[in-house]
Write a protein that holds these residues in place. Structure first.
Motif, mmCIF file in Angstrom:
data_model
loop_
_atom_site.group_PDB
_atom_site.id
_atom_site.type_symbol
_atom_site.label_atom_id
_atom_site.label_comp_id
_atom_site.label_asym_id
_atom_site.label_seq_id
_atom_site.Cartn_x
_atom_site.Cartn_y
_atom_site.Cartn_z
ATOM 1 N N LYS A 159 0.831 -1.210 0.000
ATOM 2 C CA LYS A 159 0.000 0.000 0.000
ATOM 3 C C LYS A 159 0.862 1.255 0.000
ATOM 4 O O LYS A 159 0.563 2.237 -0.690
ATOM 5 C CB LYS A 159 -0.937 0.006 1.217
ATOM 6 C CG LYS A 159 -2.094 -0.969 1.110
ATOM 7 C CD LYS A 159 -2.985 -0.645 -0.069
ATOM 8 C CE LYS A 159 -4.149 -1.595 -0.176
ATOM 9 N NZ LYS A 159 -4.992 -1.323 -1.373
ATOM 10 N N ASP A 178 2.398 1.733 -3.442
ATOM 11 C CA ASP A 178 1.401 2.206 -4.412
ATOM 12 C C ASP A 178 0.872 3.597 -4.079
ATOM 13 O O ASP A 178 -0.041 4.083 -4.750
ATOM 14 C CB ASP A 178 0.226 1.221 -4.475
ATOM 15 C CG ASP A 178 0.631 -0.126 -5.037
ATOM 16 O OD1 ASP A 178 1.662 -0.190 -5.719
ATOM 17 O OD2 ASP A 178 -0.086 -1.118 -4.774
ATOM 18 N N LYS A 197 -0.939 4.421 -1.608
ATOM 19 C CA LYS A 197 -2.325 4.278 -1.163
ATOM 20 C C LYS A 197 -2.415 4.158 0.348
ATOM 21 O O LYS A 197 -3.444 3.740 0.882
ATOM 22 C CB LYS A 197 -2.960 3.038 -1.812
ATOM 23 C CG LYS A 197 -3.105 3.127 -3.320
ATOM 24 C CD LYS A 197 -4.090 4.212 -3.730
ATOM 25 C CE LYS A 197 -4.303 4.234 -5.244
ATOM 26 N NZ LYS A 197 -5.261 5.285 -5.641
ATOM 27 N N TRP A 254 -11.636 9.552 -1.304
ATOM 28 C CA TRP A 254 -11.611 8.159 -0.888
ATOM 29 C C TRP A 254 -12.974 7.516 -1.103
ATOM 30 O O TRP A 254 -13.991 8.026 -0.641
ATOM 31 C CB TRP A 254 -11.226 8.035 0.578
ATOM 32 C CG TRP A 254 -9.828 8.477 0.881
ATOM 33 C CD1 TRP A 254 -8.790 8.570 0.000
ATOM 34 C CD2 TRP A 254 -9.322 8.904 2.149
ATOM 35 N NE1 TRP A 254 -7.660 9.013 0.633
ATOM 36 C CE2 TRP A 254 -7.940 9.218 1.952
ATOM 37 C CE3 TRP A 254 -9.869 9.033 3.424
ATOM 38 C CZ2 TRP A 254 -7.132 9.673 2.996
ATOM 39 C CZ3 TRP A 254 -9.070 9.467 4.464
ATOM 40 C CH2 TRP A 254 -7.714 9.792 4.251
ATOM 41 N N LYS A 255 -12.984 6.397 -1.796
ATOM 42 C CA LYS A 255 -14.234 5.664 -2.051
ATOM 43 C C LYS A 255 -14.269 4.328 -1.304
ATOM 44 O O LYS A 255 -15.215 4.009 -0.610
ATOM 45 C CB LYS A 255 -14.399 5.415 -3.554
ATOM 46 C CG LYS A 255 -14.469 6.683 -4.395
ATOM 47 C CD LYS A 255 -15.689 7.517 -4.033
ATOM 48 C CE LYS A 255 -15.777 8.769 -4.919
ATOM 49 N NZ LYS A 255 -16.931 9.622 -4.550
ATOM 50 N N LYS A 256 -13.206 3.549 -1.484
ATOM 51 C CA LYS A 256 -13.112 2.229 -0.844
ATOM 52 C C LYS A 256 -11.924 2.270 0.095
ATOM 53 O O LYS A 256 -10.778 2.107 -0.309
ATOM 54 C CB LYS A 256 -12.936 1.151 -1.916
ATOM 55 C CG LYS A 256 -13.146 -0.264 -1.416
ATOM 56 C CD LYS A 256 -13.100 -1.249 -2.571
ATOM 57 C CE LYS A 256 -13.400 -2.653 -2.080
ATOM 58 N NZ LYS A 256 -13.348 -3.642 -3.198
ATOM 59 N N VAL A 257 -12.185 2.510 1.391
ATOM 60 C CA VAL A 257 -11.105 2.829 2.315
ATOM 61 C C VAL A 257 -11.238 2.019 3.606
ATOM 62 O O VAL A 257 -12.344 1.769 4.093
ATOM 63 C CB VAL A 257 -11.087 4.350 2.613
ATOM 64 C CG1 VAL A 257 -12.432 4.812 3.140
ATOM 65 C CG2 VAL A 257 -9.983 4.697 3.585
ATOM 66 N N LYS A 317 -18.306 0.139 1.620
ATOM 67 C CA LYS A 317 -16.869 0.001 1.321
ATOM 68 C C LYS A 317 -15.991 0.895 2.197
ATOM 69 O O LYS A 317 -14.850 1.178 1.858
ATOM 70 C CB LYS A 317 -16.593 0.299 -0.157
ATOM 71 C CG LYS A 317 -17.321 -0.648 -1.119
ATOM 72 C CD LYS A 317 -17.032 -0.287 -2.566
ATOM 73 C CE LYS A 317 -17.762 -1.232 -3.513
ATOM 74 N NZ LYS A 317 -17.516 -0.888 -4.928
ATOM 75 N N ASN A 322 -8.208 -5.727 0.085
ATOM 76 C CA ASN A 322 -9.555 -5.615 -0.475
ATOM 77 C C ASN A 322 -10.068 -4.181 -0.505
ATOM 78 O O ASN A 322 -11.169 -3.933 -0.982
ATOM 79 C CB ASN A 322 -10.521 -6.499 0.324
ATOM 80 C CG ASN A 322 -11.816 -6.774 -0.413
ATOM 81 O OD1 ASN A 322 -11.822 -6.964 -1.630
ATOM 82 N ND2 ASN A 322 -12.923 -6.771 0.306
ATOM 83 N N HIS A 323 -9.297 -3.240 0.036
ATOM 84 C CA HIS A 323 -9.678 -1.828 0.006
ATOM 85 C C HIS A 323 -8.643 -1.050 -0.807
ATOM 86 O O HIS A 323 -7.452 -1.359 -0.787
ATOM 87 C CB HIS A 323 -9.766 -1.254 1.417
ATOM 88 C CG HIS A 323 -10.944 -1.762 2.196
ATOM 89 N ND1 HIS A 323 -10.976 -3.017 2.772
ATOM 90 C CD2 HIS A 323 -12.156 -1.192 2.481
ATOM 91 C CE1 HIS A 323 -12.130 -3.190 3.378
ATOM 92 N NE2 HIS A 323 -12.864 -2.098 3.223
ATOM 93 N N GLU A 324 -9.133 -0.046 -1.494
ATOM 94 C CA GLU A 324 -8.245 0.740 -2.362
ATOM 95 C C GLU A 324 -7.253 1.563 -1.553
ATOM 96 O O GLU A 324 -6.073 1.642 -1.892
ATOM 97 C CB GLU A 324 -9.085 1.652 -3.257
ATOM 98 C CG GLU A 324 -8.263 2.469 -4.235
ATOM 99 C CD GLU A 324 -9.128 3.353 -5.125
ATOM 100 O OE1 GLU A 324 -8.561 4.230 -5.782
ATOM 101 O OE2 GLU A 324 -10.362 3.171 -5.128
ATOM 102 N N THR A 325 -7.730 2.175 -0.469
ATOM 103 C CA THR A 325 -6.893 3.056 0.340
ATOM 104 C C THR A 325 -6.820 2.539 1.768
ATOM 105 O O THR A 325 -7.816 2.091 2.324
ATOM 106 C CB THR A 325 -7.452 4.496 0.340
ATOM 107 O OG1 THR A 325 -7.596 4.949 -1.008
ATOM 108 C CG2 THR A 325 -6.523 5.442 1.104
#
Length: 207
Positions: free
Chosen positions: A116, A119, A121, A147-150, A171, A187-190
């Protein structure tokens, strides 16, 4: 590696040094895969089951005479070849979990954190505490960051107001530092860590 510490209002509150023994490890797909499979196997209920012949309700009387009917011999209406009969080699109640070395699990978590950061993130904030459990207010703060998926990882405990505020956001999840795991991180973007979470993870892995 030194990174900025932000507030939930997206203002710089200082900086923090991240241990290279935790946040700068080259990720390996095979290690991460093993840890994720271990986690998902532990989650399986294993309650799937079918009835064997001893569990089928019905008479033990022979369906028809052994000879003279021209049909194949039958001994029970509960046999698997009969309608409503037993199931052969069906699923049984069992435990799907398997063991995985503690050092492999620890290495997988450090690799997930490192990936993370590599990246860009991974974000460190001073605290996740909120003055009120308002989902609308928290969503506005997250939208300001984009942030959408955090996933938020706090210190020993997650702030009650924050936990209630993010409960209705899809999410968006929050965990205490002891609940940090590879599957949720990947499993989370951030990934957002509080300063307390960084301290807890450092104490946990750096001897």
């Amino acid at each position: 590696m030194k990174v900025d510490v932000l507030s939930l209002d997206n203002k710089v509150q200082g900086s923090i040094e991240l241990s290279k023994d935790i946040f700068e490890i080259a990720p390996r797909g095979d290690i991460l895969s093993r840890v994720v499979n271990w986690q998902l196997a532990k989650r399986r209920a294993g309650t799937h089951s079918t009835k064997v012949i001893s569990e089928i309700s019905g008479t033990t009387k022979k369906p028809f005479a052994q000879k003279g009917t021209g049909r194949a011999r039958q001994g029970s209406l509960r046999s698997p070849q009969m309608r409503g009969g037993a199931t052969i080699f069906g699923p049984v109640v069992r435990d799907h979990s398997f063991s995985l070395l503690k050092k492999v699990r620890a290495l997988g978590l450090k690799m997930a954190l490192s990936s993370k950061l590599a990246d860009k993130k991974l974000v460190v904030i001073d605290t996740e505490k909120l003055s009120s459990p308002k989902t609308k207010e928290l969503k506005a703060k997250l939208d300001a960051f984009g942030w959408k998926k955090v996933l938020f990882i706090a210190g020993e405990n997650v702030d009650t107001n924050f936990a209630l505020a993010c409960k209705n956001l899809i999410k968006v999840d929050a965990l205490p530092s002891c609940g940090a795991n590879v599957y949720d991180i990947l499993n989370h973007e951030t990934l957002v860590l509080t300063k307390d979470a960084v301290d807890a993870l450092t104490k946990r892995f750096v001897k």
